[in-house]
Structure formats: structure tokens, C-alpha cells
Scaffold this active site. Structure first.
Site, PDB file in Angstrom:
ATOM      1  N   SER A  61      10.933  12.198 -13.936  1.00  0.00           N
ATOM      2  CA  SER A  61      11.842  11.822 -12.855  1.00  0.00           C
ATOM      3  C   SER A  61      13.128  12.624 -12.881  1.00  0.00           C
ATOM      4  O   SER A  61      13.675  12.924 -13.949  1.00  0.00           O
ATOM      5  CB  SER A  61      12.179  10.336 -12.969  1.00  0.00           C
ATOM      6  OG  SER A  61      13.253  10.021 -12.104  1.00  0.00           O
TER       7      SER A  61
ATOM      8  N   TYR B 134      14.873  15.429  -6.813  1.00  0.00           N
ATOM      9  CA  TYR B 134      15.659  14.909  -5.698  1.00  0.00           C
ATOM     10  C   TYR B 134      16.541  16.046  -5.236  1.00  0.00           C
ATOM     11  O   TYR B 134      17.370  16.536  -6.012  1.00  0.00           O
ATOM     12  CB  TYR B 134      16.492  13.689  -6.118  1.00  0.00           C
ATOM     13  CG  TYR B 134      15.735  12.389  -6.064  1.00  0.00           C
ATOM     14  CD1 TYR B 134      14.992  12.046  -4.943  1.00  0.00           C
ATOM     15  CD2 TYR B 134      15.761  11.494  -7.124  1.00  0.00           C
ATOM     16  CE1 TYR B 134      14.287  10.846  -4.876  1.00  0.00           C
ATOM     17  CE2 TYR B 134      15.061  10.291  -7.068  1.00  0.00           C
ATOM     18  CZ  TYR B 134      14.334   9.989  -5.938  1.00  0.00           C
ATOM     19  OH  TYR B 134      13.638   8.806  -5.873  1.00  0.00           O
TER      20      TYR B 134
ATOM     21  N   THR C  17      10.661  14.522  -3.779  1.00  0.00           N
ATOM     22  CA  THR C  17      10.609  13.188  -3.169  1.00  0.00           C
ATOM     23  C   THR C  17      11.520  13.151  -1.946  1.00  0.00           C
ATOM     24  O   THR C  17      12.719  13.426  -2.050  1.00  0.00           O
ATOM     25  CB  THR C  17      11.014  12.118  -4.191  1.00  0.00           C
ATOM     26  OG1 THR C  17      10.070  12.171  -5.261  1.00  0.00           O
ATOM     27  CG2 THR C  17      10.992  10.731  -3.570  1.00  0.00           C
TER      28      THR C  17
ATOM     29  N   LYS D 294       6.460  14.279  -1.832  1.00  0.00           N
ATOM     30  CA  LYS D 294       6.207  12.860  -2.114  1.00  0.00           C
ATOM     31  C   LYS D 294       6.936  12.008  -1.081  1.00  0.00           C
ATOM     32  O   LYS D 294       8.123  12.203  -0.824  1.00  0.00           O
ATOM     33  CB  LYS D 294       6.697  12.504  -3.514  1.00  0.00           C
ATOM     34  CG  LYS D 294       6.503  11.032  -3.906  1.00  0.00           C
ATOM     35  CD  LYS D 294       6.750  10.831  -5.407  1.00  0.00           C
ATOM     36  CE  LYS D 294       6.530   9.402  -5.872  1.00  0.00           C
ATOM     37  NZ  LYS D 294       7.674   8.527  -5.679  1.00  0.00           N
TER      38      LYS D 294
ATOM     39  N   HIS E  25       7.192   4.653  -1.960  1.00  0.00           N
ATOM     40  CA  HIS E  25       8.136   4.447  -3.066  1.00  0.00           C
ATOM     41  C   HIS E  25       8.025   3.016  -3.606  1.00  0.00           C
ATOM     42  O   HIS E  25       8.995   2.411  -4.036  1.00  0.00           O
ATOM     43  CB  HIS E  25       9.563   4.726  -2.568  1.00  0.00           C
ATOM     44  CG  HIS E  25      10.488   5.285  -3.609  1.00  0.00           C
ATOM     45  ND1 HIS E  25      10.760   6.615  -3.742  1.00  0.00           N
ATOM     46  CD2 HIS E  25      11.235   4.670  -4.565  1.00  0.00           C
ATOM     47  CE1 HIS E  25      11.629   6.806  -4.717  1.00  0.00           C
ATOM     48  NE2 HIS E  25      11.918   5.636  -5.255  1.00  0.00           N
TER      49      HIS E  25
ATOM     50  N   ASP F  32       0.176   6.690  -4.245  1.00  0.00           N
ATOM     51  CA  ASP F  32       0.715   5.622  -5.087  1.00  0.00           C
ATOM     52  C   ASP F  32       1.307   4.535  -4.208  1.00  0.00           C
ATOM     53  O   ASP F  32       1.278   4.625  -2.989  1.00  0.00           O
ATOM     54  CB  ASP F  32       1.694   6.141  -6.161  1.00  0.00           C
ATOM     55  CG  ASP F  32       3.117   6.401  -5.674  1.00  0.00           C
ATOM     56  OD1 ASP F  32       3.496   5.953  -4.571  1.00  0.00           O
ATOM     57  OD2 ASP F  32       3.871   7.066  -6.417  1.00  0.00           O
TER      58      ASP F  32
ATOM     59  N   GLY G 244       1.468   0.270  -5.057  1.00  0.00           N
ATOM     60  CA  GLY G 244       0.643  -0.934  -5.021  1.00  0.00           C
ATOM     61  C   GLY G 244      -0.600  -0.873  -5.891  1.00  0.00           C
ATOM     62  O   GLY G 244      -1.344  -1.847  -5.953  1.00  0.00           O
TER      63      GLY G 244
HETATM   64  C1  LIG Z   1      12.211   1.413 -11.127  1.00  0.00           C
HETATM   65  C2  LIG Z   1      11.610   2.495 -10.293  1.00  0.00           C
HETATM   66  C3  LIG Z   1      12.218   3.733 -10.310  1.00  0.00           C
HETATM   67  C4  LIG Z   1      11.663   4.767  -9.551  1.00  0.00           C
HETATM   68  N1  LIG Z   1      12.234   6.001  -9.617  1.00  0.00           N
HETATM   69  C5  LIG Z   1      11.686   7.016  -8.930  1.00  0.00           C
HETATM   70  C6  LIG Z   1      12.200   8.321  -9.040  1.00  0.00           C
HETATM   71  O1  LIG Z   1      13.139   8.570  -9.794  1.00  0.00           O
HETATM   72  N2  LIG Z   1      11.643   9.287  -8.299  1.00  0.00           N
HETATM   73  C7  LIG Z   1      10.587   9.060  -7.449  1.00  0.00           C
HETATM   74  O2  LIG Z   1      10.109   9.972  -6.783  1.00  0.00           O
HETATM   75  N3  LIG Z   1      10.041   7.839  -7.362  1.00  0.00           N
HETATM   76  C8  LIG Z   1      10.568   6.821  -8.083  1.00  0.00           C
HETATM   77  N4  LIG Z   1      10.001   5.582  -8.001  1.00  0.00           N
HETATM   78  C9  LIG Z   1       8.800   5.396  -7.162  1.00  0.00           C
HETATM   79  C10 LIG Z   1       7.518   5.649  -7.972  1.00  0.00           C
HETATM   80  O3  LIG Z   1       7.357   7.007  -8.245  1.00  0.00           O
HETATM   81  C11 LIG Z   1       6.274   5.175  -7.203  1.00  0.00           C
HETATM   82  O4  LIG Z   1       6.238   5.782  -5.939  1.00  0.00           O
HETATM   83  C12 LIG Z   1       6.223   3.662  -7.044  1.00  0.00           C
HETATM   84  O5  LIG Z   1       6.613   3.031  -8.233  1.00  0.00           O
HETATM   85  C13 LIG Z   1       4.832   3.208  -6.663  1.00  0.00           C
HETATM   86  O6  LIG Z   1       4.806   1.853  -6.371  1.00  0.00           O
HETATM   87  P1  LIG Z   1       4.275   0.743  -7.409  1.00  0.00           P
HETATM   88  O7  LIG Z   1       5.166   0.805  -8.581  1.00  0.00           O
HETATM   89  O8  LIG Z   1       4.436  -0.542  -6.653  1.00  0.00           O
HETATM   90  O9  LIG Z   1       2.852   1.067  -7.710  1.00  0.00           O
HETATM   91  C14 LIG Z   1      10.523   4.540  -8.747  1.00  0.00           C
HETATM   92  C15 LIG Z   1       9.926   3.274  -8.757  1.00  0.00           C
HETATM   93  C16 LIG Z   1      10.448   2.265  -9.528  1.00  0.00           C
HETATM   94  C17 LIG Z   1       9.747   0.945  -9.536  1.00  0.00           C
HETATM   95  O1  LIG Z   2      15.208   3.555  -7.973  1.00  0.00           O
HETATM   96  C1  LIG Z   2      14.442   4.318  -7.383  1.00  0.00           C
HETATM   97  O2  LIG Z   2      13.433   3.936  -6.791  1.00  0.00           O
HETATM   98  C2  LIG Z   2      14.715   5.734  -7.341  1.00  0.00           C
HETATM   99  O3  LIG Z   2      13.877   6.480  -6.974  1.00  0.00           O
HETATM  100  C3  LIG Z   2      16.013   6.276  -7.716  1.00  0.00           C
HETATM  101  C4  LIG Z   2      16.760   6.961  -6.789  1.00  0.00           C
HETATM  102  C5  LIG Z   2      18.004   7.437  -7.153  1.00  0.00           C
HETATM  103  C6  LIG Z   2      18.465   7.268  -8.402  1.00  0.00           C
HETATM  104  C7  LIG Z   2      17.680   6.587  -9.320  1.00  0.00           C
HETATM  105  C8  LIG Z   2      16.440   6.088  -8.992  1.00  0.00           C
END
Ligand SMILES: Cc1cc2nc3c(=O)[nH]c(=O)nc-3n(C[C@H](O)[C@H](O)[C@H](O)COP(=O)(O)O)c2cc1C
Ligand SMILES: O=C(O)C(=O)c1ccccc1
Length: 433
Positions: A132, A156, A182, A306, A330, A361, A363
Site C-alpha cells: 500500500s 496513490y 488506485t 484499481k 474499495h 476485490d 466482498g
Molecule cells: C483498512 C483498509 C485500508 C485500505 N487501504 C487501501 C490502500 O491503501 N490502497 C488501496 O488501493 N486500497 C485500500 N483498501 C481497499 C482494499 O485494497 C480492497 O479494495 C478492499 O479491502 C476490498 O474489500 P473487502 O475488504 O471488503 O474485501 C483498504 C481497505 C481497508 C479495509
Molecule cells: O483507508 C483506506 O481505505 C485507504 O485506502 C486510505 C486512503 C488514504 C490514506 C490511507 C488509507
């Protein structure tokens, strides 16, 4: 499936069943709802809310699950499924499993070993890990811990191109095999749970390790600190100083009785400037299709987008020569009431027509869900929250266990549905119910 991974899937099944016979429970609950409940128990309320929460009423999160429930798998019988193959072709390489670990930021909220523990677990199981942009540990450290394990970098696209180019350069140097941009989070979604708790990890300097380890980011912080002050002191802000200033500030914030030195560090303008610089550059709602050309100049790695949901955006992605897309909302954390990721998949598959890989992704909660996504045309499937919950409950071993459970259920479901390989899955595997 390689012998090693066939072994993993089989061993998990028999281990789980045999342990059950003797009354032993696994360290990490197998049932997805029980896994989430165990993580809730293991974590402070703010950390759990951040990981588990979604945008607004969390309708998108519910829609993601409902979309899986609407498809039934249609089992076939008497087809000799004694030998099974879980491997797939992805970005020009045979991969032992169809899973990837989706990027999860600020994962120190789940466990202090954070991204390093996830990286080790992913490497042990032959599952690519998407590092990430909001990681808690710099990519160099995670890459080192992963050895030969496959990693990609999730970008990002910030408002600073110097920073973007630098992150991508570091990803290449860290052995990342692809860049995943993303696009659904150019602004952070309306996260009701976090708002009600007044919790935003970045304001405490959490989840910005990729930035504080970055030389281009250090330049931005230095410029902020010296802005307007032609005659003022010019602090030498290096990535190392940024990192240690933040670490001290964070431990000081958690310790009521801080030592004099720590108190001084807390008064230092450097951590504050780092956080403010992050907040300044992160949001970038002005990003548009034409900008993608610059990423091509910065790197020769494959580029995946993404957060693609609309078929028209899938077509545009193809026009722009991207190497793959991740169909994702997301995990319901951005647009409340967005279309379910699985519902968006067939439209994207139709437009891309097998020309570039499609990862789904949002769910996914087990191997049977993966079968549905693969049958609807996904090339691979991203695991998100479940591995973060495994990390919260049992660290690196917890992540391994969660991923192994996904693999074992996938292997079993494939067999019981009458299929020997991922390639055999198709729309005829499913029936809309
Ligand atoms: C706590 C958290 C942080 C996340 N941070 C990022 C991130 O930094 N970059 C990103 O592209 N997606 C991020 N995501 C989205 C995940 O990559 C993914 O798309 C998502 O968790 C899928 O949904 P699910 O957890 O319900 O299966 C984050 C998701 C969660 C739950
Ligand atoms: O929390 C998130 O889902 C996420 O993708 C994110 C976005 C910016 C900073 C940290 C996490």
C-alpha cells in the site's frame, strides 16, 4: 497448482478436520463473521472501526455481499476431479494460486508487525502482495522481509509529480513487478464510524511510512519548513530524520510521562510539517485520463488501474494501453450506494475481452466467493479485510491461516463442483438465483 500449494490446500483441509476431531480449535476462526468478531475483540475500538468501516450507511459493503449471494454454483458430478490445478496465468507468469492480497493502508492498526508480517505470510504462500501507498512500513523494509515473494506497488497519485515519480522509482528498486494505481480514493470517503470517533490515523502520523522514507517527500517538507523565511534557519530534513521524528512523536503521544528529549522532539516542527505536507499532497481530484501518459514515462513496469467499475471506463483503460484493471469499490469505503464490485465484473469482462487481466476485490470472504468471481471472468481475486483481521488476531501466522483457508475452500469447492482447474470455470458454472 504447484506441488507445494496443492499440499497447502490439502493439508489445511485435513488439519482442520483432524483438529476438530480432537476438539482443538484453529488460532484464527474459519467462519468470516467469527473472524471479524475476533478482530473486534483483539483491537481498540478506533482501530477496528477504521478497518471494518465503510462509507456512509455501508450500503456498498452490504451490496458486495448480496451480489455474491445472488449467484449459485451449479455442481457437476462423475468428472474425475482427483487431480486439481489452482494455478493461473497473470502478467505473463504462471502463479500457483488465483489470489492476491489487496493493499491495506495503516495496517499497524491491526498489529505492530504490520506490512512486514503480511509480506512474510504472502511470500510463504506464493501469493502476490500489493504494497500500500499508505503502508506503516517503507516498501524497502517489506521487500527485504519478503525475499523472492512477489510484490506489486499500489500508488496513490498525489499532487506532487516529484513524489509520484520517486515512489515508482523506489518500487522498481524494491523488486515490485507492477504498479497498481488506485483511482477511487483521490479524496477519502465519508467514513461515519471514524468521524464519530474523531479518528483519522494520518493526523497521528500513522500510515505515512512510504512518504516519510521518501527523498522527494523530504524535499517537500523542507520547503514547507523554510517557506517565506528567507533568513530563517534551514533544517536539514532527511528521510531518516522524518522517520525518527515521527516515531518519537508517536511514542510520546502514547506515553503520559515523556522524557525531556521526547518532549523536545514533540515540540519539533518536523513531524507536524510531515503530516501537514502529507495532507496537502494526498488529495488529487484533478487527476484525469491524459495524466496516465506520465506514469508510462516514469516506469516500464506493467500498470494496473484499481477502482474501475463502469464498462466505459474499462474501454478507456484499454485505449490508454494499461496492462490490467482491478474491479473494486474499495470494499465499500468510498461511495456509499456504489454498484457492487461483482455486479460490475461482467460488463468489464465483456469490454476487455480477455486482452488484459482483471482482478476482482471487495466482498470476497472465502474460496467459494473466489469461484464465483473467476467463473464470471476475473483472472484473479483480491483478499482484503479478512487478512487484516487474521493479522489482528494472530499476527503473521494469522494472515497465513486466513489465506490458507481461502485456498483450501477454493480447492474443495472446485472439486465438489466438478472442476479440475480454474480455466474450466465459466459462466455455465453459475446460475443467477
Ligand atoms: C483498512 C483498509 C485500508 C485500505 N487501504 C487501501 C490502500 O491503501 N490502497 C488501496 O488501493 N486500497 C485500500 N483498501 C481497499 C482494499 O485494497 C480492497 O479494495 C478492499 O479491502 C476490498 O474489500 P473487502 O475488504 O471488503 O474485501 C483498504 C481497505 C481497508 C479495509
Ligand atoms: O483507508 C483506506 O481505505 C485507504 O485506502 C486510505 C486512503 C488514504 C490514506 C490511507 C488509507
Amino acid at each position: 497448482m504447484t506441488d507445494a500449494n496443492r499440499g497447502v490446500a490439502r493439508a489445511v483441509q485435513s488439519e482442520i478436520y483432524r483438529a476438530g476431531l480432537s476438539g482443538t480449535r484453529p488460532a484464527v476462526p474459519v467462519d468470516p463473521a467469527a473472524l471479524e468478531a475476533a478482530a473486534r475483540k483483539a483491537l481498540p475500538a478506533e482501530a477496528f472501526a477504521y478497518l471494518a468501516g465503510g462509507a456512509g450507511s455501508e450500503a456498498t459493503m452490504a451490496a458486495n455481499r448480496a451480489a455474491f449471494a445472488r449467484w449459485g454454483i451449479w455442481p457437476r458430478v462423475l468428472r474425475d476431479v482427483a487431480e486439481r490445478d489452482l494455478s493461473i496465468e497473470l502478467l505473463g507468469r504462471r502463479r500457483p494460486t488465483p489470489f492476491v492480497l489487496s493493499p491495506i493502508g495503516v495496517i499497524e492498526l491491526a498489529h505492530r508487525d504490520a506490512d512486514v508480517a503480511v509480506g512474510r505470510a504472502a511470500a510463504a504462500l506464493g501469493v502476490p502482495y500489493v504494497l500500500s501507498n499508505q503502508a506503516s512500513r517503507p516498501m524497502e523494509e517489506v521487500a527485504e522481509a519478503m525475499g523472492d515473494g512477489v510484490r506489486w506497488f499500489q500508488l496513490y497519485w498525489s499532487a506532487s509529480d516529484e513524489l509520484n515519480a520517486s515512489l515508482v522509482r523506489r518500487a522498481e528498486a524494491s523488486g515490485c513487478e507492477a504498479i497498481v494505481v488506485t483511482l477511487d480514493t483521490h479524496l477519502l470517503g465519508w467514513r461515519v464510524r471514524d468521524l464519530d470517533l474523531g479518528f483519522l490515523p494520518f493526523t497521528r502520523g500513522q500510515g505515512i511510512a512510504q512518504y516519510t522514507a521518501d527523498p522527494a517527500f523530504a524535499d517537500l517538507v523542507r520547503r514547507r519548513l523554510t517557506r517565506g523565511g528567507g533568513g530563517g534557519a534551514r533544517p536539514r530534513v532527511t528521510p531518516a530524520l522524518l522517520r525518527s521524528a515521527l516515531a518519537i512523536a508517536r511514542s510520546g503521544a502514547r506515553t503520559p510521562l515523556v522524557e525531556g528529549g521526547v518532549r523536545a522532539a514533540l515540540r519539533s516542527p518536523v513531524p507536524r510539517a510531515a503530516i501537514e505536507t502529507f495532507l496537502d499532497v494526498f488529495a488529487n481530484p484533478a487527476l484525469e485520463w491524459a495524466d496516465l501518459a506520465r506514469l508510462r514515462e516514469w516506469t516500464s513496469l506493467p500498470i494496473l488501474l484499481k477502482g474501475v467499475l463502469h464498462p466505459a471506463d474499462a474501454s478507456r483503460a484499454l485505449d490508454h494501453g494499461v496492462d490490467g484493471v482491478v474491479v473494486s469499490n474499495h470494499g465499500g469505503r468510498q461511495v456509499d450506494g456504489a454498484v457492487a464490485s461483482l455486479d460490475a465484473l461482467p460488463g468489464v469482462v465483456e469490454r476487455l475481452g480477455g486482452r488484459v487481466p482483471i482482478i476482482l476485490d471487495s466482498g470476497v470472504r472465502g474460496g467459494a466467493d473466489a469461484v464465483k468471481a473467476l467463473a464470471l471472468g476475473a483472472t484473479a481475486v483480491g483478499i482484503g479485510r479478512p487478512y487484516a483481521y487474521g493479522l489482528a488476531v494472530a499476527g503473521e501466522a494469522g494472515v497465513r491461516e486466513v489465506v490458507r483457508n481461502h485456498l483450501a475452500e477454493l480447492d474443495l469447492t472446485l472439486a465438489l463442483a466438478g472442476h479440475r482447474s480454474i480455466a474450466e470455470l465459466g459462466p455455465e458454472t453459475l446460475r443467477a438465483s
